[in-house]
Structure formats: structure tokens, C-alpha cells
Design a protein around this motif. Structure first.
Motif, PDB file in Angstrom:
ATOM      1  N   GLN A  17     -18.765  35.360   1.997  1.00 23.82           N
ATOM      2  CA  GLN A  17     -20.091  34.950   2.069  1.00 23.82           C
ATOM      3  C   GLN A  17     -20.464  33.847   3.092  1.00 23.82           C
ATOM      4  OE1 GLN A  17     -22.789  35.877   0.304  1.00 23.82           O
ATOM      5  NE2 GLN A  17     -24.106  34.464   0.932  1.00 23.82           N
ATOM      6  N   ARG A  20     -20.682  35.452   6.443  1.00 27.80           N
ATOM      7  CA  ARG A  20     -22.086  36.004   6.514  1.00 27.80           C
ATOM      8  C   ARG A  20     -23.036  34.978   6.882  1.00 27.80           C
ATOM      9  NH1 ARG A  20     -20.112  39.577   2.304  1.00 27.80           N
ATOM     10  NH2 ARG A  20     -21.127  38.089   0.883  1.00 27.80           N
ATOM     11  N   GLU A  21     -22.951  33.959   6.128  1.00 31.05           N
ATOM     12  CA  GLU A  21     -23.969  32.807   6.311  1.00 31.05           C
ATOM     13  C   GLU A  21     -23.629  32.247   7.852  1.00 31.05           C
ATOM     14  OE1 GLU A  21     -23.782  29.990   3.094  1.00 31.05           O
ATOM     15  OE2 GLU A  21     -24.191  31.499   1.772  1.00 31.05           O
ATOM     16  N   ILE A  24     -25.576  34.337  10.733  1.00 27.95           N
ATOM     17  CA  ILE A  24     -27.052  34.146  10.722  1.00 27.95           C
ATOM     18  C   ILE A  24     -27.614  33.703  11.956  1.00 27.95           C
ATOM     19  CG2 ILE A  24     -29.061  33.635   9.463  1.00 27.95           C
ATOM     20  CD1 ILE A  24     -27.717  33.745   6.785  1.00 27.95           C
ATOM     21  N   ARG A  26     -29.910  31.374  13.879  1.00 24.34           N
ATOM     22  CA  ARG A  26     -30.933  30.332  13.452  1.00 24.34           C
ATOM     23  C   ARG A  26     -31.519  30.023  14.840  1.00 24.34           C
ATOM     24  NH1 ARG A  26     -27.704  30.376   9.493  1.00 24.34           N
ATOM     25  NH2 ARG A  26     -26.223  28.954   8.498  1.00 24.34           N
TER      26      ARG A  26
END
Length: 70
Positions: A17, A20-21, A24, A26
Motif C-alpha cells: 500500500q 502504491r501511494e 502516485i 503529485r
């Protein structure tokens, strides 16, 4: 032993997790604000709260008619 495996699986899920974050894409807040303002300006004619509703029936916030007993 079962608890160790469960804890290891939980830690792997947390790690996945976090990966994955971290992946991202930005953007800067200043760019996001510019994009939001552009979107609002392009769609302001479609905003019922700004221009009103075309008819009373199209208004989902209208007061419902009261029920009367005969």
C-alpha cells in the motif's frame, strides 16, 4: 507460528500500500488551485446553484407538496 505468518502478510500488505501511494503522481497545490479555478469558470453556466433551475420540477431541493386528507 500461524500468528507470525499472519503478521508477515499484514506487513507485506502495508508495504505494498505504501509503495502504491508513493507511486502516485503529485502536483503542487498552486497548480491544483489553478486547474480547479479553470474548471469552475468553464462550467459555471451549468451550475444550478449559480444560474438557477430551468423549472421548479428540475429542482431536487424544492419543498415536497404536502399530503392532504379528504
Amino acid at each position: 507460528m500461524d500468528m507470525m505468518i499472519s503478521n508477515l502478510q499484514q506487513q507485506r500488505q502495508i508495504t505494498e500500500q505504501l509503495r502504491r501511494e508513493a507511486a502516485i503522481k503529485r502536483i503542487n497545490v498552486s497548480q491544483a488551485v489553478v486547474d480547479i479555478m479553470k474548471f469552475i469558470n468553464e462550467h459555471e453556466q451549468e451550475d444550478c446553484l449559480l444560474v438557477g433551475f430551468s423549472s421548479q420540477k428540475a429542482n431536487p431541493f424544492r419543498e415536497k407538496s404536502s399530503c392532504t386528507l379528504l
